[in-house]
Design an enzyme around this catalytic site. Sequence first.
Site, PDB file in Angstrom:
ATOM      1  CG  ASN A  10      -1.681   1.274   1.416  1.00  0.00           C
ATOM      2  OD1 ASN A  10      -1.793   2.062   0.478  1.00  0.00           O
ATOM      3  ND2 ASN A  10      -2.229   1.491   2.609  1.00  0.00           N
ATOM      4  CD1 TRP A  11       3.981   1.182  -2.527  1.00  0.00           C
ATOM      5  CD2 TRP A  11       3.983   2.130  -4.558  1.00  0.00           C
ATOM      6  NE1 TRP A  11       4.903   0.519  -3.293  1.00  0.00           N
ATOM      7  CE2 TRP A  11       4.929   1.076  -4.552  1.00  0.00           C
ATOM      8  CE3 TRP A  11       3.810   2.869  -5.734  1.00  0.00           C
ATOM      9  CZ2 TRP A  11       5.692   0.746  -5.668  1.00  0.00           C
ATOM     10  CZ3 TRP A  11       4.570   2.540  -6.855  1.00  0.00           C
ATOM     11  CH2 TRP A  11       5.501   1.495  -6.812  1.00  0.00           C
ATOM     12  CE  LYS A  12       0.187   3.470   4.777  1.00  0.00           C
ATOM     13  NZ  LYS A  12       0.090   3.644   6.210  1.00  0.00           N
ATOM     14  CG  HIS A  96      -5.693   1.765   5.206  1.00  0.00           C
ATOM     15  ND1 HIS A  96      -5.262   2.736   6.087  1.00  0.00           N
ATOM     16  CD2 HIS A  96      -4.653   0.919   5.041  1.00  0.00           C
ATOM     17  CE1 HIS A  96      -4.001   2.478   6.430  1.00  0.00           C
ATOM     18  NE2 HIS A  96      -3.612   1.378   5.801  1.00  0.00           N
ATOM     19  CD  GLU A  98      -2.957   5.516   6.724  1.00  0.00           C
ATOM     20  OE1 GLU A  98      -2.920   5.632   5.489  1.00  0.00           O
ATOM     21  OE2 GLU A  98      -2.043   4.963   7.386  1.00  0.00           O
ATOM     22  CD  GLU A 168      -3.560  -2.720   7.367  1.00  0.00           C
ATOM     23  OE1 GLU A 168      -2.446  -2.932   6.896  1.00  0.00           O
ATOM     24  OE2 GLU A 168      -4.185  -1.662   7.152  1.00  0.00           O
ATOM     25  N   GLY A 174       2.407   1.899  10.783  1.00  0.00           N
ATOM     26  CA  GLY A 174       3.365   2.991  10.643  1.00  0.00           C
ATOM     27  C   GLY A 174       4.055   3.377  11.945  1.00  0.00           C
ATOM     28  CB  SER A 209       5.257  -2.078  11.908  1.00  0.00           C
ATOM     29  OG  SER A 209       4.813  -0.758  12.164  1.00  0.00           O
ATOM     30  N   GLY A 230       2.774  -1.133   4.308  1.00  0.00           N
ATOM     31  CA  GLY A 230       2.908   0.277   3.944  1.00  0.00           C
ATOM     32  C   GLY A 230       4.365   0.620   3.698  1.00  0.00           C
ATOM     33  N   GLY A 231       5.015   1.148   4.730  1.00  0.00           N
ATOM     34  CA  GLY A 231       6.387   1.669   4.629  1.00  0.00           C
ATOM     35  C   GLY A 231       7.363   0.777   3.874  1.00  0.00           C
TER      36      GLY A 231
HETATM   37  C1  PEP Z   1      -0.675   0.023   6.011  1.00  0.00           C
HETATM   38  O1  PEP Z   1      -0.658   1.158   5.596  1.00  0.00           O
HETATM   39  O2  PEP Z   1      -1.613  -0.709   5.708  1.00  0.00           O
HETATM   40  C2  PEP Z   1       0.420  -0.438   6.858  1.00  0.00           C
HETATM   41  C3  PEP Z   1       0.311  -1.608   7.426  1.00  0.00           C
HETATM   42  O3  PEP Z   1       1.502   0.404   7.015  1.00  0.00           O
HETATM   43  P1  PEP Z   1       2.933   0.019   7.677  1.00  0.00           P
HETATM   44  O4  PEP Z   1       3.387  -1.261   7.060  1.00  0.00           O
HETATM   45  O5  PEP Z   1       3.825   1.166   7.341  1.00  0.00           O
HETATM   46  O6  PEP Z   1       2.691  -0.113   9.143  1.00  0.00           O
END
Ligand code: PEP
Length: 251
Positions: A10-12, A96, A98, A168, A174, A209, A230-231
């Site tokens: 997920n590049w956001k 998600h 966010e 999640e 994050g 994470s 994500g990251g």
């Molecule tokens: C996400 O955005 O779905 C996520 C899990 O981010 P991260 O891996 O950065 O925690």
Amino acid sequence: MKREIHIVGNWKMNQTMHEISNFFVEMSKMKMELKCKAWIAPQALHIPILKEIAFTTGSIQVGAQNCCEQDAGAFTGEISPLALADMGVEFVIIGHSERRTIYKESNELLNKKVLKALSHGLKVIYCVGETLEEREADLTLKVLAEQMSLGLKNLPEDKAANLLIAYEPVWAIGTGKTATAEQAEEAHAFIRSQLTTHAERTVILYGGSVKPDNIDSLLVKENIDGALVGGASLKAQDFRALCGSASVIRK
Ligand code: PEP
């Protein structure tokens, strides 16, 4: 029951054209046979570019990070699920944290989005997860049950094969804090128990994470079928390493 492992980036709201091009140059240097599904959800603006790269390399599938609950009309700034399907987009992430937190998307609205996206043949990754306060108040399973039952209300049986779930925990996204493999497995097993159809075949991803150095302990768990990342998905080397770990696990 065999379920295929999925690694979903997920590049956001990240990546420039230059960074995207570097990402795929780096990916192509790392020769390895992929034995898992590798999916990426870039910003909507970049979907056609990634589709083209995916077409050329055949290595990834491309999705969206969100879509509207309506097909078309006066909804300025929204992303039409009909247009996504029309463009050959494979999947869409819905719910998600966010979107739930920043854009106040309710389980009821998310339910409309899920049903609409599925009706167009898109695969849906429906996200659920508790906040830290909810976990500390011992409300995790109650929150998950509510997100599952309201968000997936009236799910047509013939569309269940296109549904994936992402667990999640909000406190792990994050933040660098990962749920322990045991905490994640408990939540995943519970989520599976809440599925009324197709339960044993549904892919349930863990997100929060996930990094190359912690993915192995998660993927060995019975009910964890991959990761929503994500990251770490922004760096080709990390994304490739995650796919590498996933390629050796068989469920
Ligand atoms: C996400 O955005 O779905 C996520 C899990 O981010 P991260 O891996 O950065 O925690």
